[in-house]
Each structure stands twice: as structure tokens, then as C-alpha cells.
Design a protein around this motif. Structure first.
Motif, PDB file in Angstrom:
ATOM      1  N   VAL A   1       0.807  -1.245  -0.180  1.00  0.00           N
ATOM      2  CA  VAL A   1       0.239   0.189   0.088  1.00  0.00           C
ATOM      3  C   VAL A   1       0.898   1.686  -0.260  1.00  0.00           C
ATOM      4  O   VAL A   1       0.266   2.656  -0.413  1.00  0.00           O
ATOM      5  N   VAL A   2       2.114   1.295   1.075  1.00  0.00           N
ATOM      6  CA  VAL A   2       2.222   2.843   0.428  1.00  0.00           C
ATOM      7  C   VAL A   2       3.178   2.832  -0.488  1.00  0.00           C
ATOM      8  O   VAL A   2       3.501   4.097  -0.685  1.00  0.00           O
ATOM      9  N   ILE A   3       3.505   1.543  -1.326  1.00  0.00           N
ATOM     10  CA  ILE A   3       4.294   2.603  -2.453  1.00  0.00           C
ATOM     11  C   ILE A   3       2.589   2.687  -3.572  1.00  0.00           C
ATOM     12  O   ILE A   3       2.205   3.555  -5.098  1.00  0.00           O
ATOM     13  N   ALA A   4       1.358   1.243  -3.673  1.00  0.00           N
ATOM     14  CA  ALA A   4       0.458   1.450  -4.215  1.00  0.00           C
ATOM     15  C   ALA A   4      -0.664   2.832  -4.782  1.00  0.00           C
ATOM     16  O   ALA A   4      -0.129   3.017  -5.140  1.00  0.00           O
ATOM     17  N   VAL A   5      -0.320   3.694  -3.485  1.00  0.00           N
ATOM     18  CA  VAL A   5      -1.231   4.762  -3.618  1.00  0.00           C
ATOM     19  C   VAL A   5      -0.048   6.021  -4.021  1.00  0.00           C
ATOM     20  O   VAL A   5      -0.556   6.902  -5.051  1.00  0.00           O
ATOM     21  N   PRO A   6       0.859   6.298  -3.555  1.00  0.00           N
ATOM     22  CA  PRO A   6       1.535   7.361  -4.496  1.00  0.00           C
ATOM     23  C   PRO A   6       1.656   6.844  -5.925  1.00  0.00           C
ATOM     24  O   PRO A   6       1.917   7.622  -6.882  1.00  0.00           O
ATOM     25  N   LEU A   7       1.940   5.289  -6.598  1.00  0.00           N
ATOM     26  CA  LEU A   7       2.096   4.527  -7.636  1.00  0.00           C
ATOM     27  C   LEU A   7       0.096   5.251  -8.308  1.00  0.00           C
ATOM     28  O   LEU A   7       0.470   5.986  -9.341  1.00  0.00           O
ATOM     29  N   ALA A   8      -0.051   4.906  -7.977  1.00  0.00           N
ATOM     30  CA  ALA A   8      -1.791   5.304  -8.707  1.00  0.00           C
ATOM     31  C   ALA A   8      -1.842   6.838  -8.678  1.00  0.00           C
ATOM     32  O   ALA A   8      -2.273   7.012  -9.652  1.00  0.00           O
ATOM     33  N   THR A   9      -1.605   7.304  -7.832  1.00  0.00           N
ATOM     34  CA  THR A   9      -1.422   9.138  -8.082  1.00  0.00           C
ATOM     35  C   THR A   9      -0.557   9.867  -9.244  1.00  0.00           C
ATOM     36  O   THR A   9      -1.312  10.265  -9.881  1.00  0.00           O
ATOM     37  N   MET A  10       0.485   9.159  -9.448  1.00  0.00           N
ATOM     38  CA  MET A  10       1.759  10.161 -10.188  1.00  0.00           C
ATOM     39  C   MET A  10       1.131   9.399 -11.367  1.00  0.00           C
ATOM     40  O   MET A  10       0.720   9.581 -12.513  1.00  0.00           O
ATOM     41  N   GLY A  11       0.622   8.105 -10.898  1.00  0.00           N
ATOM     42  CA  GLY A  11       0.449   7.513 -12.647  1.00  0.00           C
ATOM     43  C   GLY A  11      -0.660   8.241 -13.171  1.00  0.00           C
ATOM     44  O   GLY A  11      -0.267   8.422 -14.332  1.00  0.00           O
ATOM     45  N   SER A  12      -1.533   8.037 -12.735  1.00  0.00           N
ATOM     46  CA  SER A  12      -2.651   8.662 -13.111  1.00  0.00           C
ATOM     47  C   SER A  12      -2.652  10.231 -13.980  1.00  0.00           C
ATOM     48  O   SER A  12      -2.961  10.222 -14.575  1.00  0.00           O
ATOM     49  N   PHE A  13      -1.946  10.857 -12.633  1.00  0.00           N
ATOM     50  CA  PHE A  13      -1.347  12.646 -13.317  1.00  0.00           C
ATOM     51  C   PHE A  13      -0.576  12.571 -14.506  1.00  0.00           C
ATOM     52  O   PHE A  13      -1.472  13.774 -14.948  1.00  0.00           O
ATOM     53  N   LEU A  14       0.152  11.687 -14.389  1.00  0.00           N
ATOM     54  CA  LEU A  14       0.805  11.551 -15.737  1.00  0.00           C
ATOM     55  C   LEU A  14       0.547  11.170 -16.964  1.00  0.00           C
ATOM     56  O   LEU A  14       0.317  11.599 -18.379  1.00  0.00           O
ATOM     57  N   VAL A  15      -0.689   9.886 -16.950  1.00  0.00           N
ATOM     58  CA  VAL A  15      -1.258   9.963 -18.025  1.00  0.00           C
ATOM     59  C   VAL A  15      -2.733  11.063 -18.217  1.00  0.00           C
ATOM     60  O   VAL A  15      -2.850  10.925 -19.397  1.00  0.00           O
ATOM     61  N   THR A  16      -3.071  11.410 -17.423  1.00  0.00           N
ATOM     62  CA  THR A  16      -4.112  12.265 -17.595  1.00  0.00           C
ATOM     63  C   THR A  16      -3.300  13.958 -18.198  1.00  0.00           C
ATOM     64  O   THR A  16      -3.961  14.790 -18.901  1.00  0.00           O
ATOM     65  N   THR A  17      -2.054  13.643 -17.990  1.00  0.00           N
ATOM     66  CA  THR A  17      -1.483  15.414 -17.949  1.00  0.00           C
ATOM     67  C   THR A  17      -0.205  15.165 -18.702  1.00  0.00           C
ATOM     68  O   THR A  17       0.030  16.202 -20.021  1.00  0.00           O
ATOM     69  N   ALA A  18       1.195  14.360 -19.191  1.00  0.00           N
ATOM     70  CA  ALA A  18       1.859  14.278 -20.348  1.00  0.00           C
ATOM     71  C   ALA A  18       1.567  14.140 -21.234  1.00  0.00           C
ATOM     72  O   ALA A  18       2.393  14.504 -22.032  1.00  0.00           O
ATOM     73  N   GLY A  19       0.563  13.355 -21.348  1.00  0.00           N
ATOM     74  CA  GLY A  19      -0.250  13.034 -23.444  1.00  0.00           C
ATOM     75  C   GLY A  19       0.129  14.898 -23.500  1.00  0.00           C
ATOM     76  O   GLY A  19       0.293  14.333 -24.898  1.00  0.00           O
ATOM     77  N   LEU A  20      -0.856  15.437 -23.461  1.00  0.00           N
ATOM     78  CA  LEU A  20      -0.504  16.485 -23.907  1.00  0.00           C
ATOM     79  C   LEU A  20       0.434  17.134 -23.930  1.00  0.00           C
ATOM     80  O   LEU A  20       0.942  18.520 -25.594  1.00  0.00           O
ATOM     81  N   GLY A  21       1.729  17.023 -23.822  1.00  0.00           N
ATOM     82  CA  GLY A  21       3.035  17.331 -24.058  1.00  0.00           C
ATOM     83  C   GLY A  21       3.648  16.813 -24.573  1.00  0.00           C
ATOM     84  O   GLY A  21       4.990  17.174 -25.563  1.00  0.00           O
ATOM     85  N   LEU A  22       3.375  15.475 -25.212  1.00  0.00           N
ATOM     86  CA  LEU A  22       3.562  14.206 -26.109  1.00  0.00           C
ATOM     87  C   LEU A  22       3.494  14.959 -27.772  1.00  0.00           C
ATOM     88  O   LEU A  22       2.501  15.384 -28.098  1.00  0.00           O
ATOM     89  N   GLU A  23       4.223  13.946 -28.506  1.00  0.00           N
ATOM     90  CA  GLU A  23       4.101  14.230 -30.437  1.00  0.00           C
ATOM     91  C   GLU A  23       2.993  13.741 -30.782  1.00  0.00           C
ATOM     92  O   GLU A  23       2.571  13.981 -31.504  1.00  0.00           O
ATOM     93  N   PRO A  24       3.171  12.677 -30.894  1.00  0.00           N
ATOM     94  CA  PRO A  24       2.099  11.804 -32.042  1.00  0.00           C
ATOM     95  C   PRO A  24       0.550  12.915 -31.687  1.00  0.00           C
ATOM     96  O   PRO A  24       0.681  12.380 -30.500  1.00  0.00           O
ATOM     97  N   ALA A  25      -0.038  13.111 -32.016  1.00  0.00           N
ATOM     98  CA  ALA A  25      -1.331  13.726 -32.100  1.00  0.00           C
ATOM     99  C   ALA A  25      -2.489  12.550 -30.488  1.00  0.00           C
ATOM    100  O   ALA A  25      -3.184  13.184 -30.298  1.00  0.00           O
ATOM    101  N   TRP A  26      -1.839  11.040 -31.622  1.00  0.00           N
ATOM    102  CA  TRP A  26      -3.654  10.341 -31.319  1.00  0.00           C
ATOM    103  C   TRP A  26      -3.212  10.427 -29.489  1.00  0.00           C
ATOM    104  O   TRP A  26      -3.732   9.830 -28.758  1.00  0.00           O
ATOM    105  N   ILE A  27      -2.384  10.296 -28.774  1.00  0.00           N
ATOM    106  CA  ILE A  27      -1.827   9.690 -27.733  1.00  0.00           C
ATOM    107  C   ILE A  27      -2.778  11.373 -26.870  1.00  0.00           C
ATOM    108  O   ILE A  27      -3.173  11.069 -25.678  1.00  0.00           O
TER     109      ILE A  27
END
Lengths: 205, 405
Positions: free
Chosen positions: B134-160
Motif C-alpha cells: 500500500v505505501v507504494i501503490a497509493v503514490p504510484l496510482a496517484t502519480m501514474g494517473s496524473f502523468l497519464v492525464t497530463t503528460a500526454g498533452l505535451g507529447l508528440e503524436p496527436a493520438w496520445i
């Protein structure tokens, strides 16, 4: 001692910490572009700043694997063992950095070690105050908070605010001072018997 | 989760003041801007779901195998997180409700897609909570979810950007709707992730767990295939049958959102067309029908839209590229049309460099209308073709240093 190491699974974290140094060196200055949608500025989160949060998050998993009630009554002092293991983890990172020195900048790798130390210290301090799970969440968010609120867009190159130590370069004394202070605080708070260990995580999970 | 809700809802309320929808008088735009807040809501939901996943696993250790199926345990743990997701989405929608009297209602397709994406984050977070300490899962889910919803906007191919539907936030003007492919792709992607998460949670052997990733991969592949033909814009043109058009050439069409200002729009368009006609400008076929992108266009927007329709778009893939003079000619044409439509020079400087506006002003006061018209027509012809080295001789007479030579 070997039982302690096996029970705590320290080897996993130490290996991960060493791997992180390699990964940070290979990815170098790669950044994750996070569009800060609300201000229209793109915030660039360097991979080498975010990666050290991984071994730092694992440290609380290692330290939470025992039963606090048993450890409180143990003849040996698990707190000191844990701190020694964290020191070993950081030492493994320094050794990895030294091994990588012929190919990658040793100083930049040391900045990764500094950030790992800082994140570990931060999460150790927080875990006694607000619990290990929330402590890790806050610690993982800290690099993003630093990039979002701690970057000063003055004339010329963007600078970082004094408190945003993960963003500072390897030669920054201000950052080093903050990390060392955090480490001392973490060591003191980990050894403090008067502060209850917070967890809510039964053994083996 | 009780602790997460006020933090999340507070963050949303604080940040909602900082950002405006593309068009506050259009329900689709007001709904679409909510996708921006997925980068807050999704990590919060994923973290809560990871915590629920940990709790179910803790019960497994403490009590033993549950009688209920793992899917039912999952739903039982996750539905309160779903309530959080619905509450946050509802709060965002409420904060952006257009003024009373705006025709239509919330765009159900966008809202549904948003909720399905949140379900995918919840399911994935739960699976992470089951799989990691749990001490790894909760931060992992938070950060992973944040990166998926945010970092995709800065990435190159439009489909991302499209498969997460995260770049819908600046959709749409009144003339556009959210592209159905984007919504569909985001739904397929989300369903794939949900199916994978459910299978991973219920799988008992390692091989089954690895195989459970396949629906997620298939969903991703289908979603990418759907949005691959799209460029950066996640929008599609709106069906003109929704608009109300006048008879005559060119037709003037107003969208339902423009109903209150329809008379003003008609009057302005008639006035501008009359001014163009008296200067001798022919209606281009591209001007029919005339529509406007904003729910309440002002005089400047109306003129800008009509000028944009009159001037040709730059030809694609010119072998010599576009030299400086090409854009100078374009700016002078625009400012000449602005001034002809009765706007002042200050407004024209919004679209053209001051020296170009100045040159056109001097030309308008010194040249005869016939000379101006032939200059304008030569310019339109020059803009339509790929630029060849030097500007045509008819255009060189207006120099950047001011006035006709």
C-alpha cells in the motif's frame, strides 16, 4: 542481521536505488512536459528529479514490514538498523555513480543521490506525523510542486526558488544544507520512541 | 476518501476561476472544459481506489477468501470512489453552467466519456492497490494517473492526446462539436483498461494475470486506429441544419446560441457587404454561407470572419516556402478590407504590422477606387498561388516604408 535484511527486503530497494542512478544518467536532461493548463505555461519536469522518488517510496515499505509492537520491545534497535540500511542504500547509489563516472557526469549523478536522500528524509519525517501512505503521496507530489510553484521565470534562464531543492544543480550549497537538515531531522524522528509509529498496515501486506 | 473529497473539490473550485471555456455561451464548450479537471479528479480517484484495493487485500489476509466474487468485492469497494468522481464532475459542470437562456443542455456524450475515463482510472487504481504494497501503490496510482492525464498533452503524436480525451478542454466554438472519433476512441480505451483491471483482479494464476493485459492493449490499438487520421484538433464541424439561414446570396446563418443577437449580426453583415460592394469586391463562393464562431460576435469579429473568407488560404507545400513579402501582402490585403469595411486603423493593427496599415491608409487616400480594386485583385491572385521569388509588379508599388511610390 541476515534475517533482518531478508525480512525487510532491503536488497530490492537498494537494487532499485542503484538502477535509478543508471536510469537518471541515461535519460540525462530528458523532461516530461506537463502543460500547466491553467497558466498556459509548459512546466518541464526533469526525469532525473522525478525518478529518485521511486526508491524513496520503497523505503517506507521496507520499514513497515515489521510488527511495531514487537519491534518496540526488541533487544536490537530496529530504528538504527533501518537508518543504517538507508545509509547503505545511498552508499550503493554513490558507488553506482562512481562506476558510471567514465561515461556520465559524476556530479550530476551525485545530485540524484542528494535528491534520493532528500526524498527519503522527507518521507521519513512525514510518515511519523501523517502516516506512511499519505507521506509517500506528499513526497511523490513534491517534485511537481517544486516545478510548478518553485520555478521563477525571471529574465534569462529560469531559476528555482530557495526551497525547491530538488531542482538545484549539484553544486548548490543551499540545497545541500536543506537536505542535510532534513536527514538529521529524519534520523532524530525515526529514533524517537516517544512518537508512535503510525501505520495501519499489517505484516505481510 | 472522506479526506480526499474536500481537498479535490477545493482544488477544482480554486482553479476553475483561472480558466475559461472556449465559448461561455455554448453548452458543448462549457461541458468540454471540464476534461481539464480530469488531471485533478483522476489521480484523486485512482489513489482512493488503490486504498480500497489494499483494504480488500488486507481482508483476504485477515479473514480469508471472500464468498463474493472478486468483481463484486471490487464494485463494493469502488462505488464510493465513483460517487466522488460523479460529485467532482458535477461540481465542474455546475461551475461552468452558461447563462440562463442558452439553448440546449450539457453535452451528454462528453460527460459520459469523462465519467467512463474516471471509471478506468478507478479500476486501474484498484488493480494497482491489489498488486503492490500500500505505501507504494497509493503514490504510484496517484502519480501514474496524473502523468497519464497530463503528460500526454505535451507529447508528440496527436493520438496520445486524443485517446485520453484530455485535449477536449479547448473545444469548441459554436461552429464545432467534439469529434465523435475522439469520444469513441477515449471510450474504447477506457473500456479496455476496465476489462483488463477486472480480469487482473479476478485472475488466480500468473499466466491469467499476464493474459489479462490483452484487452487493454486491444482497446488501446483500436482507439489509436480510430484517431490516427485526425490532426491536433479534436473537433468536427457542426451540422449546418442546426443553424437558421437567410435567403439570398450569400446566405447568413446563425446558430441557436446566436439567436438573441441574430438581428444585430444580420444588420452588420448587410452593412459590411454593402461597403464591400461599393468598393467593387465580388462575393467569393467561399463566403457562402456566412457563419460566426462566437456565440455573440461583435462588429470586429464579424468583419474578421468575412475578411478571412474573402482572402484565399495559403497554398500547401510550396517548394520555395513563404517569403516575407507573402505575409506582408496578406497583412495589407486584410487591413485594406478592414478599412473598407469601416473599421478604424487601430483595429486593423490587431491583424497587421503598423507600417503595413500605414501604407494602406496612405494608398486609400491617394489612389482612385479603381486603382485600389485592381491592386486588391492582383493581391488575391498572388496569394492564391505559391510565391515565386519576387512579388508581382502590381503589388510592389505599395512599399513597406509608407505610401505608394
Amino acid at each position: 542481521m541476515s534475517w533482518y535484511m531478508a525480512a525487510r527486503c532491503w536488497v530490492v530497494s537498494i537494487a532499485a536505488a542503484a538502477m535509478i542512478v543508471v536510469a537518471a544518467a541515461v535519460f540525462g536532461s530528458a523532461t516530461l512536459e506537463l502543460p500547466d493548463l491553467f497558466s498556459g505555461v509548459v512546466i518541464a519536469l526533469p526525469v532525473s528529479v522525478l525518478l529518485p522518488a521511486v526508491p524513496a517510496a520503497m523505503v517506507l515499505w521496507n520499514m513497515g514490514r515489521g510488527e511495531p509492537a514487537h519491534e518496540a520491545a526488541a533487544v536490537r534497535r530496529p530504528a538504527e538498523f533501518d537508518l543504517a540500511a538507508v545509509a547503505a542504500l545511498l552508499l550503493a547509489q554513490v558507488v553506482t555513480a562512481a562506476l558510471l563516472a567514465p561515461w556520465f557526469s559524476f556530479a550530476d549523478s551525485l545530485a540524484v543521490v542528494r535528491n534520493t536522500a532528500g526524498y527519503v528524509a522527507l518521507t521519513l519525517v512525514l510518515s511519523r506525523l501523517i502516516g506512511p501512505v499519505v507521506a509517500n503521496v506528499v513526497m511523490v507530489m513534491f517534485p511537481i510542486i517544486c516545478v510548478r510553484f518553485g520555478t521563477i521565470y525571471a529574465a534569462g534562464a529560469p531559476a528555482s526558488a530557495w526551497w525547491a531543492w530538488p531542482l538545484d544543480t549539484h553544486s548548490s550549497l543551499v540545497a545541500l544544507t536543506q537536505v542535510l537538515t532534513l536527514c538529521v531531522a529524519a534520523a532524530a524522528i525515526t529514533r524517537a520512541a516517544w512518537l508512535p509509529r503510525r501505520r495501519g498496515v499489517p505484516a505481510g501486506t | 476518501m472522506i479526506w480526499v473529497a474536500p481537498v479535490l473539490l477545493g482544488l477544482i473550485a480554486i482553479y476553475a476561476g483561472d480558466t475559461q471555456p472556449e465559448d461561455g455561451g455554448y453548452w458543448t464548450a462549457a461541458t468540454a472544459v471540464g476534461t481539464l479537471f480530469l488531471s485533478f479528479t483522476a489521480p484523486a480517484c485512482a489513489a482512493c481506489a488503490a486504498w480500497e484495493g489494499f483494504r480488500s487485500r488486507r481482508l483476504l489476509h485477515a479473514v480469508g477468501n471472500p464468498v463474493r466474487s472478486s468483481t463484486r468485492v471490487m464494485v463494493g469497494g469502488c462505488w464510493p470512489v465513483g460517487v466522488l468522481a460523479v460529485t467532482a464532475t458535477g461540481l465542474v459542470l455546475w461551475l461552468y453552467v452558461p447563462e440562463p437562456g442558452t439553448p440546449g443542455g450539457p453535452d451528454v456524450a462528453i460527460l459520459g466519456t469523462e465519467l467512463l475515463i474516471l471509471c478506468a482510472h478507478i479500476a486501474a487504481g484498484y488493480a494497482v492497490g491489489r498488486a503492490f504494497p500500500v505505501v507504494i501503490a497509493v503514490p504510484l496510482a496517484t502519480m501514474g494517473s496524473f502523468l497519464v492525464t497530463t503528460a500526454g498533452l505535451g507529447l508528440e503524436p496527436a493520438w496520445i492526446r486524443h485517446i485520453g480525451a484530455t485535449n477536449l478542454y479547448n473545444c469548441c466554438t459554436v461552429e464545432e462539436i467534439a469529434a465523435p472519433e475522439v469520444l469513441f476512441a477515449a471510450c474504447v480505451f477506457a473500456v479496455g483498461v476496465i476489462v483488463s483491471a477486472v480480469l487482473i483482479v479476478s485472475a488466480r494464476v500468473l499466466v491469467a494475470r499476464v493474459a489479462a493485459v490483452l484487452p487493454g492493449l486491444a482497446g488501446t490499438a483500436i482507439a489509436v486506429w480510430l484517431v490516427l487520421p485526425l490532426d491536433w484538433e479534436p473537433t468536427a464541424p457542426r451540422d449546418l441544419s442546426a443553424a437558421e439561414c437567410t435567403d439570398g446570396t450569400p446566405r447568413v446563418c446563425t446558430w441557436p446560441e446566436q439567436e438573441s443577437s441574430a438581428d444585430t449580426i444580420q444588420a452588420s453583415v448587410t452593412d459590411v457587404l454593402a461597403r464591400f460592394e461599393s468598393a467593387g469586391i465580388r462575393y467569393a463562393d467561399s463566403m457562402d454561407p456566412i457563419t460566426f464562431a462566437h456565440s455573440s460576435p461583435g462588429r470586429i469579429e464579424i468583419v474578421a470572419t468575412m475578411v478571412g473568407a474573402l482572402l484565399p488560404t495559403e497554398p500547401a507545400d510550396c517548394p520555395l516556402g513563404y517569403p516575407e513579402w507573402y505575409f506582408d501582402v496578406h497583412e495589407r490585403m486584410s487591413s485594406w478590407l478592414y478599412l473598407t469595411a469601416g473599421l478604424d486603423a487601430g483595429t486593423a493593427e490587431g491583424v497587421a504590422a503598423p507600417e503595413n496599415v500605414e501604407a494602406v491608409r496612405a494608398m486609400r487616400s491617394e489612389w482612385s477606387p479603381a486603382e485600389q480594386l485592381s491592386w486588391y485583385e492582383a493581391g488575391v491572385d498572388a496569394l492564391r498561388e505559391c510565391p515565386q521569388g519576387e512579388p508581382p509588379a502590381a503589388l510592389r508599388s505599395v512599399t513597406a516604408s509608407g505610401g505608394p511610390s
